[in-house]
Scaffold this active site. Structure first.
Site, PDB file in Angstrom:
ATOM      1  N   GLU A   5      -6.703  -7.657  -0.703  1.00 54.45           N
ATOM      2  CA  GLU A   5      -7.203  -7.630   0.675  1.00 54.45           C
ATOM      3  C   GLU A   5      -8.704  -7.383   0.609  1.00 54.45           C
ATOM      4  O   GLU A   5      -9.160  -6.235   0.573  1.00 54.45           O
ATOM      5  CB  GLU A   5      -6.532  -6.520   1.503  1.00 54.45           C
ATOM      6  CG  GLU A   5      -5.104  -6.814   1.879  1.00 54.45           C
ATOM      7  CD  GLU A   5      -4.518  -5.818   2.900  1.00 54.45           C
ATOM      8  OE1 GLU A   5      -5.255  -4.934   3.383  1.00 54.45           O
ATOM      9  OE2 GLU A   5      -3.312  -5.946   3.199  1.00 54.45           O
ATOM     10  N   GLU A  35       0.831  -1.210   0.000  1.00 55.25           N
ATOM     11  CA  GLU A  35       0.000   0.000   0.000  1.00 55.25           C
ATOM     12  C   GLU A  35       0.865   1.259   0.000  1.00 55.25           C
ATOM     13  O   GLU A  35       0.615   2.194   0.764  1.00 55.25           O
ATOM     14  CB  GLU A  35      -0.949  -0.003   1.205  1.00 55.25           C
ATOM     15  CG  GLU A  35      -1.995  -1.099   1.128  1.00 55.25           C
ATOM     16  CD  GLU A  35      -3.001  -1.057   2.273  1.00 55.25           C
ATOM     17  OE1 GLU A  35      -2.737  -0.418   3.299  1.00 55.25           O
ATOM     18  OE2 GLU A  35      -4.063  -1.669   2.128  1.00 55.25           O
TER      19      GLU A  35
END
Ligand SMILES: *[C@@H]1O[C@H](CO)[C@@H](O)[C@H](O)[C@H]1NC(C)=O
Ligand SMILES: *[C@@H]1O[C@H](CO)[C@@H](O)[C@H](O)[C@H]1NC(C)=O
Ligand SMILES: *[C@@H]1O[C@H](CO)[C@@H](O)[C@H](O)[C@H]1NC(C)=O
Ligand SMILES: *[C@@H]1O[C@H](CO)[C@@H](O)[C@H](O)[C@H]1NC(C)=O
Length: 627
Positions: free
Chosen positions: A263, A183
């Site tokens: 995710e 991320e």
């Protein structure tokens, strides 16, 4: 360097397309058919996240079997750097850190692995998996091309990645893809030089064939900063009304190739003082159905959350510092203790519509036991036990030093000075710059006065006489794991004042609680003289023993206790804080207990113990208590 950087992506894509047709043992990206290719055929993974570092090794096999029986064909595995390199150049891959054993199990069970080796992992883990010793350099710029950061990263990757190489799919192993960073688009630095550096290192150690990927939030901005040419981009998002729409930003940056949600959130984490998070089984299975219908690949985060044992929980900063609870249950399909839930069965039903699910039942929950009440005896005040926990000489300093400066990265440090003059009337002890990281337990002349707390309580009033000891036990509640600059120093990071005067001439006692307790303290102590009980307020130790009638999981409840840390047989179960909630019980893995023998409980209560110092070992968790 420039030529290498340019060459990698072209080489990568060309090579993969050839490989895919060649029919050998290969895993690649097929841009024409919008899928992964495994051994030359279109392949889709349905995966789940599990953190080996949040589950005791005795249970790894059971949890992986349950994931396999749910119909998953892959697991996603984060590797926390700070768990394996506790000090620079000191590595630990043993016991509960035996990564090889965990990966061997995934292979034996028949699961593929999507590896996420960091260096940064977030994961609501202390400092997002980065070692706190990086902060030995105060102005280090984490997750950027700061040379001090890169040197540490390089040396870690040179140890970790060569271990992983034989495990890659094309080398006969079960690792199909490897994530670079994590991320990164949410990190304001947006330093592509850093990402290119990582890319080169990953290729150097893992070769040109392996599929490398990045993961980012599903917005154009995050994808722009987080992705890099030559590394396959993926996104993350939870249940949404329109999955096609949720994948659109990914499609804008990557028009062809497999869609991946790295995710897919099955639940969410808990913070101390906030309500327990839940996510409905219907919503989670409905969006999974939609994701699978689009042909996308998916990893469910988390399949099992597990536990932040010891001091490993991270924290977020959302207007204020927010530490994560000891339980990382996550409302995931397998509970913190690895038990199948209705959500797991619903997800399995969805999966079975798309790929065969192994025959036979999911392994049952591990049994949970009620072992009853245990009476604890007060051992002594923490301040009377400095010989045990801080045997060296204290550090003498004019102004306070941080945990990092005294090279004690976790747990507790005692800061001691003397009152410079008589203060017969209550006078503010103040942290004018909000410099208590994160909670301080304040004693004058041995009497407990109360707590200072980061972003919440900057001042308490004290009284006393000149020369009285002013003792401040500071607790590191977990380092921030996410954000623009998460250099989260611990301890008294700024001066304290008494009235308007800066306090000076400190003695600093780093407290190593875990080694003596792991070695059997206090049960095995040589009878040392401990002054008699003053009161049940202030940091103090309590201990007791119990004889379980089985070797199985239980939950420890500390009724009317306030806040502290608890160990069983020397194993640090984590922080308890029923006074703040929502977590009320702590998970006790049966693997740390000895059936029919005497087992030792040790508690450090930081604020106030109940008059009757009882704890209860019960067969049910309570993680959704009042806050
Ligand atoms: C990050 O924040 C810490 C503490 O607030 C500060 O000491 C450090 O200099 C900052 N680092 C950068 C690179 O801005
Ligand atoms: C979902 O989003 C896509 C792309 O924005 C749109 O074309 C489609 O109509 C939407 N579906 C529904 C059911 O709203
Ligand atoms: C404490 O105050 C002194 C004197 O003003 C200053 O030199 C020192 O840097 C301060 N220390 C911290 C940790 O803020
Ligand atoms: C518990 O403490 C006793 C001493 O009272 C010691 O003999 C025993 O080894 C300890 N048990 C464990 C499992 O640590």
């Amino acid at each position: 360097m420039g030529t290498v950087l340019q060459a990698v992506p072209i080489l990568l894509l060309g090579f993969l397309c050839q490989q895919a047709g060649a029919g050998g043992r290969s895993f690649a990206i097929d841009l024409d058919q919008n899928c992964f290719q495994k051994d030359g055929e279109c392949f889709r993974y349905i995966s789940g996240s599990i953190h080996y570092f949040r589950i005791q090794p005795a249970y790894w096999k059971d949890r992986l079997m349950k994931m396999y029986m749910t119909g998953l064909n892959a697991v996603q595995v984060y590797i926390p750097w700070n768990f394996h390199e506790p000090l620079p150049g000191v590595y630990n891959f043993k016991g509960d850190r035996d990564l090889d054993q965990f990966l061997d199990l995934t292979k034996a069970i028949g699961l593929l692995v999507i590896l996420r080796p960091g260096p940064y992992i977030c994961a609501e883990w202390d400092m997002g998996g980065l070692p706190a010793w990086l902060l030995n350099k105060k102005d280090i710029s984490l997750r950027t091309s700061d040379p001090d950061y890169l040197n540490a990263v390089d040396s870690w990757l040179s140890v970790l990645l060569p271990k992983m190489r034989p495990r890659l799919y094309s080398n006969g192993g079960n690792i199909i893809s490897v994530q670079v960073e994590n991320e990164y688009g949410s990190h304001l630095a947006c330093d592509h030089r850093y990402m290119r550096h990582l890319h080169i290192k990953f290729r150097l150690y893992l070769g040109v064939e392996v599929v490398l990927f990045t993961t980012d939030g599903n917005s154009d901005k995050e994808l722009q900063c987080g992705s890099l040419e030559g590394i396959y981009p993926t996104v993350d998002f939870g249940p949404v009304p329109n999955v096609t729409k949720a994948f659109e930003p990914l499609r804008r940056i990557q028009p062809n190739g497999p869609l991946v949600n790295s995710e897919y959130y099955t639940g969410w984490l808990d913070y101390w003082g906030d309500k327990h998070s839940t996510s409905s089984s219907e919503a989670v299975s409905q969006s999974l159905l939609d994701i699978l219908k689009t042909g996308a690949n998916v990893n469910m985060y988390m399949l099992e959350g597990g536990t932040n044992f010891g001091y490993w929980n991270g924290a977020d900063f959302k207007k204020m510092y927010k530490p994560v609870t000891t339980s990382y249950d996550y409302d995931a399909p397998l509970t913190e203790a690895g038990d199948p839930t209705e959500k797991l069965l619903a997800l399995r039903t969805v999966i079975s519509k798309f790929q065969p699910v192994p025959l036979g039942p999911i392994p049952p929950p591990t049994p949970k036991y009620y072992y009853g009440f245990v009476t604890l005896e007060r051992v002594g005040d923490l301040l009377d036990l400095l010989d045990v926990f801080s045997p060296g000489s204290p550090i003498v300093t004019q102004y306070p030093l941080t945990f990092e400066e005294v090279e004690q990265y976790f747990g507790f440090v005692l800061y001691r000075t003397r009152l410079p003059w008589d203060i017969p009337i209550a006078t503010p002890l103040l942290s004018p710059l909000n410099g208590v990281h994160d909670r301080a337990y304040v004693m004058v002349g041995g009497d407990f006065y109360g707590v200072l707390e980061r972003d919440r309580v900057a001042e308490i009033k004290v009284t006393g006489s000149a020369g009285d000891c002013l003792d401040i036990v500071v607790e590191n509640m977990g380092r921030i794991n996410f954000g623009a600059n998460f250099s989260d120093f611990k301890g008294l990071v700024f001066n304290l004042t008494l009235g308007t005067d800066i306090l000076r001439d400190w003695l600093i006692y780093p407290l190593n609680l875990d080694t003596p307790i792991a070695e059997g303290w206090p049960q095995e102590q040589n009878s040392i003289e401990i002054p008699a009980k003053k009161s049940n307020r202030g940091p103090a130790f309590y201990s007791g023993t119990f004889r379980p009638h089985a070797q199985g999981d239980t939950y420890i409840k500390l009724p009317q206790w306030t806040k502290g840390q608890v160990w069983i047989n020397g194993f640090n179960l984590g922080r308890y804080w029923p006074a703040r909630g929502p977590q009320v019980t702590l998970y006790v893995p049966g693997s740390i207990l000895n059936a029919f023998e005497s087992n030792n409980i040790t508690v450090l209560e930081l604020e106030e113990a109940p008059v009757q110092s009882l704890v209860l070992l019960m067969d049910q968790p309570i993680i959704n208590g009042t806050t």
